[in-house]
Structure formats: structure tokens, C-alpha cells
Design an enzyme around this catalytic site. Structure first.
Site, PDB file in Angstrom:
ATOM      1  N   LYS A 190       0.846  -1.193   0.000  1.00 36.78           N
ATOM      2  CA  LYS A 190       0.000   0.000   0.000  1.00 36.78           C
ATOM      3  C   LYS A 190       0.881   1.244   0.000  1.00 36.78           C
ATOM      4  CE  LYS A 190      -1.960   2.658   2.959  1.00 36.78           C
ATOM      5  NZ  LYS A 190      -1.827   3.923   2.220  1.00 36.78           N
ATOM      6  N   GLU A 264      10.468   1.273  10.094  1.00 35.88           N
ATOM      7  CA  GLU A 264      11.455   2.337   9.889  1.00 35.88           C
ATOM      8  C   GLU A 264      10.704   3.631  10.135  1.00 35.88           C
ATOM      9  OE1 GLU A 264      13.243   5.220   8.638  1.00 35.88           O
ATOM     10  OE2 GLU A 264      13.181   4.449   6.588  1.00 35.88           O
ATOM     11  N   CYS A 298      13.333  11.081   7.198  1.00 39.73           N
ATOM     12  CA  CYS A 298      13.305  10.565   8.569  1.00 39.73           C
ATOM     13  C   CYS A 298      14.657  10.758   9.237  1.00 39.73           C
ATOM     14  CB  CYS A 298      12.899   9.100   8.565  1.00 39.73           C
ATOM     15  SG  CYS A 298      13.751   8.160   7.307  1.00 39.73           S
ATOM     16  N   GLU A 395       9.906  15.739  15.808  1.00 40.59           N
ATOM     17  CA  GLU A 395      10.213  15.646  14.377  1.00 40.59           C
ATOM     18  C   GLU A 395       9.289  16.618  13.633  1.00 40.59           C
ATOM     19  OE1 GLU A 395       9.268  11.939  12.273  1.00 40.59           O
ATOM     20  OE2 GLU A 395      11.211  12.122  11.288  1.00 40.59           O
TER      21      GLU A 395
HETATM   22  P1  ADP Z   1       3.116  10.107   7.657  1.00 39.96           P
HETATM   23  O1  ADP Z   1       2.932  10.961   8.864  1.00 39.96           O
HETATM   24  O2  ADP Z   1       4.496  10.047   7.133  1.00 39.96           O
HETATM   25  O3  ADP Z   1       2.076  10.308   6.597  1.00 39.96           O
HETATM   26  P2  ADP Z   1       1.771   7.722   8.496  1.00 39.96           P
HETATM   27  O4  ADP Z   1       2.273   6.778   9.513  1.00 39.96           O
HETATM   28  O5  ADP Z   1       0.524   8.485   8.780  1.00 39.96           O
HETATM   29  O6  ADP Z   1       2.997   8.647   8.218  1.00 39.96           O
HETATM   30  O7  ADP Z   1       1.551   7.002   7.097  1.00 39.96           O
HETATM   31  C1  ADP Z   1       2.473   6.114   6.530  1.00 39.96           C
HETATM   32  C2  ADP Z   1       1.706   5.034   5.787  1.00 39.96           C
HETATM   33  O8  ADP Z   1       0.923   4.303   6.735  1.00 39.96           O
HETATM   34  C3  ADP Z   1       0.711   5.551   4.760  1.00 39.96           C
HETATM   35  O9  ADP Z   1       0.724   4.667   3.649  1.00 39.96           O
HETATM   36  C4  ADP Z   1      -0.599   5.507   5.491  1.00 39.96           C
HETATM   37  O10 ADP Z   1      -1.726   5.419   4.661  1.00 39.96           O
HETATM   38  C5  ADP Z   1      -0.429   4.244   6.302  1.00 39.96           C
HETATM   39  N1  ADP Z   1      -1.284   4.142   7.499  1.00 39.96           N
HETATM   40  C6  ADP Z   1      -1.855   5.142   8.212  1.00 39.96           C
HETATM   41  N2  ADP Z   1      -2.553   4.646   9.253  1.00 39.96           N
HETATM   42  C7  ADP Z   1      -2.444   3.290   9.206  1.00 39.96           C
HETATM   43  C8  ADP Z   1      -2.916   2.207  10.017  1.00 39.96           C
HETATM   44  N3  ADP Z   1      -3.652   2.408  11.098  1.00 39.96           N
HETATM   45  N4  ADP Z   1      -2.585   0.950   9.670  1.00 39.96           N
HETATM   46  C9  ADP Z   1      -1.800   0.718   8.594  1.00 39.96           C
HETATM   47  N5  ADP Z   1      -1.328   1.686   7.792  1.00 39.96           N
HETATM   48  C10 ADP Z   1      -1.630   2.969   8.080  1.00 39.96           C
END
Ligand code: ADP
Length: 492
Positions: A190, A264, A298, A395
């Protein structure tokens, strides 16, 4: 890695070729027909509508990946042939270099000079590196007591859910696909909702390369789509890059099936400059280490510790470099800073800039939005930052540099480690012993000495403490895509 083309001064926005889900080798709409939009961060206009995968689509993708893992041609393919396919994908990416670079820039906002100069070459190199590993993942023979013959095998972990962020959309695909495919796993990926387009194009190229159906599946969507992958009982492993908060949610969601997990995550990396450093190199490293990719790294060197005796001179030099950055249309080759990826990130950065000002740091340059369309933030430098200010602890993920003066090696080591993060660090000095003292005492997964952001597919990358679990890249990444099996036979 070079291209033979002389790049034009300005790139055109490429055509959008793929917006559907890839499940079991077929491109399809979401089962319920839903879509979501991806936007251009330069002008906030919609680029395309992309299929929004729901639970039904995730279920189908996992079933396709399971089938490919257990009974498809992937299952029986010789490791060397697997490697050849990975290499072929790298070749196809190289053949579509300019289109992919422009598409990455369009969807993410990063300067085309960086997509061309950093992202694409690293993507190709990473896949070629892991193509070479596919037939070199070996076990051991082990001299156990008694009349037995014991050996180990490294078998693929299985169906891997891979969830990635938006800051290096293609590079994160390569870091995830490379070791997973080399090990013989199958994938449900995804990409981030902000930047789905290049992942879909790479998946198209993977189909063109000849990966069997179901080996690589791509489901686009938001966090709920990711969560459906994490909760799925037939997924063996989750590889996630993103925020610490999401990682904590993933740990909880993955607990009931005890999935293998690698993370990561974020950082607040110390970049330490001693008075005896080559100052011009350190200034360049301080600028690059923070402002590269609009600060959306990061491992950004966001806490710049500068020894007191050179502090004034150093700040002046860093500020003059920050001011020289060229903000503009990222599709133009002379642009060095593009917009932040979306409004959420932009708002978060502006909030931290206000906190920096209100908590008493000195804003020596920047500190404001540039233009009124697109998510541009002026390169911002705060001086006289103290350890407890929000801009020193959190961050920010934007072009905001915090400068913290220090006086001794013991003091800076203690302060560098006074964080819950531990992703990266750097030290600038001509004193070799001092450099290695710092390298050994800073609790971080990567330490750069007299350089910054030097990445190589062969060099492991990942975090201590709350910056991650497990390692990406290098031979180390293969460990998390394989299960170790012990086989013992009696010789009697
Ligand atoms: P950022 O702040 O860098 O956007 P996130 O952790 O919100 O970081 O998002 C990183 C990835 O994780 C994206 O692909 C996002 O859609 C996905 N994501 C967000 N919430 C969830 C969740 N609860 N479970 C799995 N994947 C998630």
C-alpha cells in the site's frame, strides 16, 4: 548510474497511465467503485482519481499473494531466475527514467533534479543489488552432538504487507520489494495516499518484466486500507515505514496473529560540528542534511550542534546557504526546493515555526510561507535553540533547522542521546579518534563522519530506540524476509 539524455531545462507533466489496483496480475477498480484524489502540491490541483481499496479488495489481494506464494510459478521458480526478474524490472525502470522522475516530482513536489539525481538512481541500484542476492541466500551445516546431520535453510517469510510513506515514494518501493522478492516472498503493497502514482507505474513495469500474477499486488488507499492488511490473518509479515504513532497502532493490530514486523520510523538526528572540522564541508553537510527533500527525511539532521567557538561564523554561513536555495516549480531543473507534500504537513510545519518563535529561539532566516498557492515554506533556521523547546524535541519533517551551541564532547554526546529517537547522527571533525568516539557513543542506527545522507543499497539502515525495529537494505534486510529452518537427519 547515468542517463545519456541531456535533461531539458523544464520537464512537462507526464501522462497518468495507471490509477487502478493490481490484484492477482489484473488491473481493477475497487469492488465498491470508490476512488480518491491525488493532488499536485505545487498548485493544490487534482492530478488524478485513484482506486480506493477496501477490505474486500485487500482480501482478494492477500488471497492472490497467498496463491502465488504457495502454488504459483513463484513457488517453484529457481532463485537465480527470480533474481533475473528483479534485474529486468531495474532495466525497465532505467528505460523509463525520465517519465518516472517527472511523475515522482508531479505527485510529491520534490525537485526533478533530485528525482533524477537521487531517487531514480537509488531505486535502480537497490533492485540490482537485491537481484544479485536472490541465489545467494544460504543456510549452514551445523556440527551437532551425536550421529546426526543438521543444516539450516533460509525460507521466505511468506505474504508480506508493505506499507510506505510519501517522502520517497519510489525509493520506498525499491527498499521493500528488493529484499522481499529476492527472498521469494509475495507482496501486498500500500503506497501512501498522497503519492500513489509512481508505485502503480512501477507495478505496471513489474508486470511487463514478467513477474507471475499475485507476486506483487498493489492496493491504494488511506490508513484503513493499511489497517486491513495489518489485521489480515493470512499476512505473515508487515514492513512499515512511517510515523511512530501509526507503528504503535500496527503493533496492536498485528498482535493477535503475531506477525513479523519491521519498522522504519522517525528521527531527530543530531548533526555535530566540532571547531576543528573542515567548516565549508560541514556547512554544506548541515544544509543538505536538513533541507534535502524539503526536510521531509526521517534521518534529517534537524538538531545541528555547533561548538561554541565557531558558532557565530557557522551560523552566518549556514544562513547564507539556506537563503540561496531556489524555491520554484519542481519540474524545472534549477529548482532546489519544492513545496511540502500536502496541507497537513504544511500546517504542522508552520505550527512548529510559531512554537519556535514563541518559546524563545531566534529565527535567523525564513519562518514564513512563500506564495499563496502550493505548500512552499521558506528555508528556516532557528539559532540559540535549547534542548527542551518543541523544535528541538519533535520531528518537524520540514525545512526547519535548529542550531544548538555546545562546549565539550561529553556534553554534546549526552545531549545528542537525550531523545527517544535513534535513527541517524553525523559528526564533523578532523580528529579521527574524536569522530569514532562519537560514532560509538551515539545511540543511532547510522552515523556519518564528515558526510551526510550517504545511502547505499548494501549498507543497512534503521533505527535504535523509537526510530524503528529491524534493518532495511544490505544483507540485514534479508533476515526479516526469511524464516530460519533447522533440518536434522539421523545418520544411523
Ligand atoms: P506520515 O505521517 O508520514 O504520513 P503515516 O504513519 O501516517 O505517516 O503514514 C504512513 C503510511 O501508513 C501511509 O501509507 C498511510 O496510509 C499508512 N497508514 C496510516 N494509518 C495506518 C494504520 N492504522 N494501519 C496501517 N497503515 C496505516
Amino acid at each position: 548510474m547515468t542517463t545519456t539524455l541531456t535533461p531539458p531545462r523544464k520537464y512537462a507533466a507526464p501522462a497518468i497511465k495507471q490509477t487502478k489496483l493490481l490484484i492477482g496480475g489484473e488491473w481493477c477498480d475497487a469492488a465498491d467503485g470508490r476512488t480518491f484524489a491525488t493532488y499536485n502540491p505545487v498548485n493544490e490541483e487534482k492530478i488524478a482519481d485513484v482506486a480506493l481499496a477496501g477490505k474486500v479488495d485487500v482480501d482478494r489481494a492477500v488471497a492472490a499473494a497467498r496463491k502465488a506464494f504457495e502454488s504459483g510459478p513463484w513457488h517453484t521458480m529457481d532463485a537465480r531466475d527470480r533474481g533475473q526478474l528483479i534485474g529486468k524490472l531495474a532495466d525497465l525502470i532505467e528505460a523509463n527514467f525520465d517519465e518516472l522522475a517527472a511523475l515522482e516530482t508531479l505527485d510529491n513536489g520534490k525537485p526533478i533534479r533530485d528525482s533524477r539525481g537521487a531517487d531514480l538512481p537509488l531505486v535502480i541500484d537497490c533492485l540490482r543489488y537485491y537481484a544479485g542476492w536472490a541465489d545467494k541466500i544460504v543456510g549452514q551445516t551445523i556440527p551437532v552432538r551425536g550421529d546426526y546431520f543438521t543444516y539450516t535453510r533460509r525460507e521466505p517469510t511468506g505474504v508480506c504487507g508493505q506499507i510506505i510513506p510519501w517522502n520517497f515514494p519510489m525509493l520506498m518501493v525499491a527498499w521493500k520489494w528488493g529484499p522481499a522478492l529476492a527472498a521469494g516472498c509475495t507482496i501486498v503493497m500500500k503506497p501512501a495516499e498522497q503519492t500513489p502514482l509512481t508505485c502503480l507505474r512501477l507495478a505496471e513495469l513489474a508486470m511487463e518484466a514478467g513477474f507471475p500474477p499475485g507476486v506483487i499486488n498493489v492496493v491504494t488507499g488511506f490508513g484503513e486500507t493499511g489497517a486491513a492488511i495489518v489485521k489480515h490473518p493470512d499476512v505473515d509479515k508487515i514492513a512499515f515505514t512511517g510515523s511512530g504513532e501509526t507503528a504503535q497502532r500496527i503493533m496492536v493490530d498485528a498482535a493477535s496473529t503475531l506477525k513479523r514486523i519491521t519498522f522504519e520510523l522517525g528521527g531527530k538526528s543530531p548533526n555535530i560540528v566540532f571547531a576543528d572540522a573542515n567548516l565549508d564541508a560541514a556547512v554544506a553537510g548541515a544544509e543538505f542534511g536538513l533541507f534535502f527533500n524539503q526536510g521531509q527525511c526521517c534521518c534529517a539532521g534537524s538538531r545541528l550542534f555547533v561548538e561554541k567557538s565557531i558558532h557565530e561564523e557557522f551560523v552566518a554561513k549556514v544562513v547564507s546557504r539556506a537563503k540561496a536555495r531556489k524555491l520554484g516549480n519542481p519540474l524545472e531543473m534549477d529548482t532546489t526546493q519544492g513545496p511540502q507534500v500536502d496541507r497537513d504537513q504544511f500546517d504542522k510545519i508552520m505550527k512548529y515555526i510559531e512554537l519556535g518563535k514563541s518559546q524563545g529561539a531566534t529565527c535567523v532566516t525564513g519562518g514564513y510561507r512563500v506564495g499563496d498557492k502550493g505548500f512552499y515554506v521558506a528555508p528556516t533556521v532557528f539559532d540559540h535553540v535549547s534542548d527542551d523547546m518543541a523544535i528541538a524535541t519533535d520531528e518537524i519533517f520540514g525545512p526547519v533547522l535548529s542550531i544548538l551551541p555546545f562546549e565539550s564532547i561529553e556534553e554534546v554526546t549526552r545531549r545528542a542521546n537525550a531523545t527517544t529517537f535513534g535513527l541517524a547522527a553525523a559528526v564533523w571533525t578532523r580528529d579521527v579518534a574524536k569522530a569514532h568516539r562519537i560514532a560509538h557513543s551515539v545511540r543511532a542506527g547510522t552515523v556519518w563522519i564528515n558526510c551526510y545522507d550517504v545511502f547505499d543499497a548494501a549498507a543497512p539502515f534503521g533505527g535504535f530506540k523509537m526510530s524503528g525495529m529491524g534493518r532495511e537494505l544490505g544483507e540485514a534486510a534479508l533476515a526479516s524476509y526469511t524464516e530460519l529452518k533447522t533440518v536434522t537427519m539421523t545418520l544411523k
